[in-house]
Design a protein around this motif. Structure first.
Motif, short mmCIF file in Angstrom:
data_model
loop_
_atom_site.label_atom_id
_atom_site.label_comp_id
_atom_site.label_asym_id
_atom_site.label_seq_id
_atom_site.Cartn_x
_atom_site.Cartn_y
_atom_site.Cartn_z
N SER A 185 0.83 -1.21 0.00
CA SER A 185 0.00 0.00 0.00
C SER A 185 0.86 1.26 0.00
O SER A 185 0.55 2.24 -0.67
CB SER A 185 -0.95 0.00 1.20
OG SER A 185 -0.23 -0.01 2.42
N ARG B 193 -7.78 5.09 -8.77
CA ARG B 193 -8.95 4.23 -8.93
C ARG B 193 -8.52 2.79 -9.18
O ARG B 193 -9.05 1.85 -8.58
CB ARG B 193 -9.80 4.74 -10.09
CG ARG B 193 -11.02 3.88 -10.40
CD ARG B 193 -11.78 4.40 -11.60
NE ARG B 193 -10.92 4.48 -12.78
CZ ARG B 193 -10.59 3.44 -13.53
NH1 ARG B 193 -11.03 2.21 -13.20
NH2 ARG B 193 -9.84 3.58 -14.59
N HIS C 194 -7.04 0.80 -5.96
CA HIS C 194 -7.94 0.20 -4.97
C HIS C 194 -8.29 -1.24 -5.37
O HIS C 194 -8.26 -2.15 -4.53
CB HIS C 194 -9.21 1.04 -4.82
CG HIS C 194 -9.00 2.33 -4.08
ND1 HIS C 194 -8.81 2.37 -2.72
CD2 HIS C 194 -8.91 3.60 -4.52
CE1 HIS C 194 -8.64 3.63 -2.34
NE2 HIS C 194 -8.69 4.40 -3.41
N ALA C 195 -8.61 -1.44 -6.64
CA ALA C 195 -8.93 -2.79 -7.11
C ALA C 195 -7.71 -3.69 -7.03
O ALA C 195 -7.81 -4.87 -6.63
CB ALA C 195 -9.46 -2.73 -8.54
N LEU D 127 -5.11 -3.49 -4.95
CA LEU D 127 -4.78 -3.84 -3.58
C LEU D 127 -5.83 -4.76 -2.94
O LEU D 127 -5.47 -5.57 -2.09
CB LEU D 127 -4.63 -2.57 -2.75
CG LEU D 127 -3.35 -1.77 -3.07
CD1 LEU D 127 -3.35 -0.44 -2.34
CD2 LEU D 127 -2.09 -2.57 -2.71
N ARG D 128 -7.08 -4.64 -3.35
CA ARG D 128 -8.08 -5.57 -2.84
C ARG D 128 -7.72 -7.00 -3.20
O ARG D 128 -7.89 -7.93 -2.41
CB ARG D 128 -9.48 -5.22 -3.37
CG ARG D 128 -10.17 -4.10 -2.60
CD ARG D 128 -11.67 -4.08 -2.88
NE ARG D 128 -11.96 -3.88 -4.31
CZ ARG D 128 -12.09 -2.67 -4.88
NH1 ARG D 128 -11.94 -1.58 -4.13
NH2 ARG D 128 -12.37 -2.56 -6.16
N ARG D 129 -7.21 -7.18 -4.43
CA ARG D 129 -6.81 -8.53 -4.84
C ARG D 129 -5.62 -9.03 -4.03
O ARG D 129 -5.40 -10.23 -3.89
CB ARG D 129 -6.44 -8.52 -6.33
CG ARG D 129 -7.62 -8.29 -7.26
CD ARG D 129 -7.29 -8.68 -8.70
NE ARG D 129 -6.23 -7.90 -9.26
CZ ARG D 129 -6.39 -6.74 -9.90
NH1 ARG D 129 -7.61 -6.23 -10.04
NH2 ARG D 129 -5.36 -6.09 -10.41
N CYS D 130 -4.83 -8.09 -3.48
CA CYS D 130 -3.67 -8.45 -2.68
C CYS D 130 -3.99 -8.50 -1.19
O CYS D 130 -3.11 -8.76 -0.36
CB CYS D 130 -2.53 -7.44 -2.91
SG CYS D 130 -1.96 -7.38 -4.61
N GLY D 131 -5.23 -8.18 -0.81
CA GLY D 131 -5.61 -8.18 0.60
C GLY D 131 -5.11 -6.96 1.35
O GLY D 131 -4.93 -7.01 2.57
N ALA D 132 -4.86 -5.86 0.63
CA ALA D 132 -4.35 -4.65 1.28
C ALA D 132 -5.29 -3.49 0.97
O ALA D 132 -6.18 -3.57 0.12
CB ALA D 132 -2.95 -4.32 0.79
N VAL D 133 -5.11 -2.39 1.68
CA VAL D 133 -5.94 -1.19 1.53
C VAL D 133 -5.02 -0.01 1.28
O VAL D 133 -3.98 0.14 1.93
CB VAL D 133 -6.79 -0.93 2.81
CG1 VAL D 133 -7.59 0.35 2.65
CG2 VAL D 133 -7.70 -2.12 3.09
N SER E 50 -3.65 3.46 1.70
CA SER E 50 -3.70 4.41 2.79
C SER E 50 -3.85 5.84 2.26
O SER E 50 -3.59 6.10 1.10
CB SER E 50 -2.42 4.31 3.62
OG SER E 50 -1.28 4.49 2.82
#
Length: 429
Positions: free
Chosen positions: A395, A415, A418-419, A421-427, A429
């Motif tokens: 992140s 934009r 976000h997608a 990092l979601r696939r990587c399990g992260a958010v 910051s």
């Protein structure tokens, strides 16, 4: 010593056999008299068969796609005019780290039957120097059945032992062409800004490694306020001569080879050749030394400065493919980035303008292969700043890379991030 064209063609036919694979120096080290003769007489040399030709970066337009009627082109890069070979689908790429090339040659995995060299005139002891390049050529010399050389009076005598003698060559001819000149333009505003950022990162006494082209030359021009810089690089251009003549490049603080700059190839013009001629402050070495991991790791404050085509938001680097075409190389970038990362005070730097033809070069997903994995990414530099990725989470990497992307592309990258990092399990910051 120099036969006329007919005699040269006849001698080449006596030495080169159908099915042979030919090698020669890349860029400014190309022996133009010999390579042009080989091209002109390729059908007679192949005698109904085919010839292999290993290519590196092009400094000339000697090789053309139409010559695939006889030649099987393969090589580690598609730089310069050799991009036309790749675009025509006649260049087979060897995706190898540069440090691996000597071993692949000496093991026979890369065939090498004939070596064409450009050498300096002999000295009073009858010794020719390698002139503009060593690189992987010594490995080819040890493997090749036939070694042919042209003597070029404009090529510098460089400290690059072991020296060569007439007995090392099956044929020795006079060069009919001056050495190639680099075809570079002046760097633009983006390159100047990147160079300013990089110059601010490098400490006095650092040892420099640089790639080739406008950007490295801009970086060197920005370093004239530094002191006691050193050199350990695969390639060097005219900017190195300018730094040395200004008293900035002294090699005095180097932990390896103090007092001596080390390179594999001179990729500059007349100024560089003049400076390098019989200059003990510059030595040309083979790839298995210039790119050796232990040598690089032992080089304190090694600043490795390499280019890229694009970098994704996690730090993966593509240095090979642009717009669907092969235009670069795996090359030595990862050798030097890893070496700099292990070097005490080292800086593994990858630099690139933030855009190309309006498109962002900081991307959510690479359009080509991963030339350098994200685990080896260090500092990424664009004209908009520096993203230090060392020790950073996914992140934080994404945030830092978006911050150095072109402003007009940051919203879209955010934009997409976000997608990603979601696939990587992260958010983000």
């Amino acid at each position: 010593m120099n036969p006329d064209n007919a005699t040269l063609a006849e001698r080449l036919q006596q030495l080169i056999r159908p099915g042979d694979t030919l090698w020669w120096g890349q860029a400014q080290a190309e022996p133009l008299t010999l390579t042009r003769a080989v091209v002109a007489h390729r059908h007679a040399l192949a005698r109904g068969g085919r010839l292999g030709v290993f290519v590196g970066m092009a400094g000339s337009d000697t090789l053309q796609p139409a010559q695939a009627d006889v030649f099987d082109f393969f090589g580690y890069a598609a730089g310069g005019a050799h991009r036309a070979l790749a675009a025509a689908g006649v260049l087979d790429i060897v995706p190898s780290h540069y440090s691996h090339l000597p071993g692949l040659i000496e093991s026979g995995r890369l065939p090498a039957d004939v070596l064409l060299l450009q050498v300096s005139p002999a000295d009073a002891q009858g010794r020719h120097s390698w002139g503009m390049a060593q690189e992987y050529l010594p490995a080819v010399l040890r493997r090749a059945r036939v070694v042919i050389a042209e003597v070029n009076p404009a090529v510098p005598w460089t400290h690059s032992g072991p020296c060569l003698r007439a007995s090392d060559f099956a044929l020795l001819v006079d060069a009919e062409h001056p050495p190639l000149e680099p075809g570079r333009g002046a760097g633009g505003a983006a390159e100047q800004a990147i160079a300013h950022h990089i110059a601010g990162l490098i400490e006095d006494g650092a040892t420099l490694q640089l790639g080739v082209g406008n950007l490295p030359e801009a970086v060197l021009a920005a370093m004239h306020g530094h002191r006691d810089l050193g050199l350990h690089s695969g390639a060097v251009g005219d900017g190195i001569a300018a730094l040395a003549e200004a008293g900035v490049l002294t090699n005095a603080k180097k932990s390896i080879d103090p007092g001596v700059g080390v390179a594999g190839i001179l990729m500059g013009g007349e100024r560089l050749r003049r400076w390098a001629h019989r200059n003990p402050q510059i030595e040309l070495r083979a790839t298995n030394y210039t790119h050796h991991p232990e040598v690089l790791a032992a080089s304190h404050k090694l600043a490795a400065i390499n280019a890229a085509i694009e970098v994704d938001l996690t730090g993966q680097i593509n240095a090979e493919v642009a717009a669907g075409g092969y235009v670069g190389a795996v090359g030595g970038a990862m050798d030097f980035l890893r070496g700099a990362a292990r070097s005490r005070g080292g800086l593994p730097i990858v630099a690139l303008p933030a855009t190309a033809k309006g498109a962002s070069r900081i991307v959510a997903q690479l359009s080509g292969p991963v030339s350098t994995p994200r685990a080896d990414a260090g500092l990424i530099v664009t004209e908009h700043g520096v993203a230090d990725l060392r020790g950073q989470t996914l992140s934080r990497r994404v945030r830092r890379l978006i911050d150095i992307a072109a402003p007009e592309h940051r919203e879209d990258l955010e934009r997409q991030a976000h997608a990603l990092l979601r696939r990587c399990g992260a958010v983000l910051s």
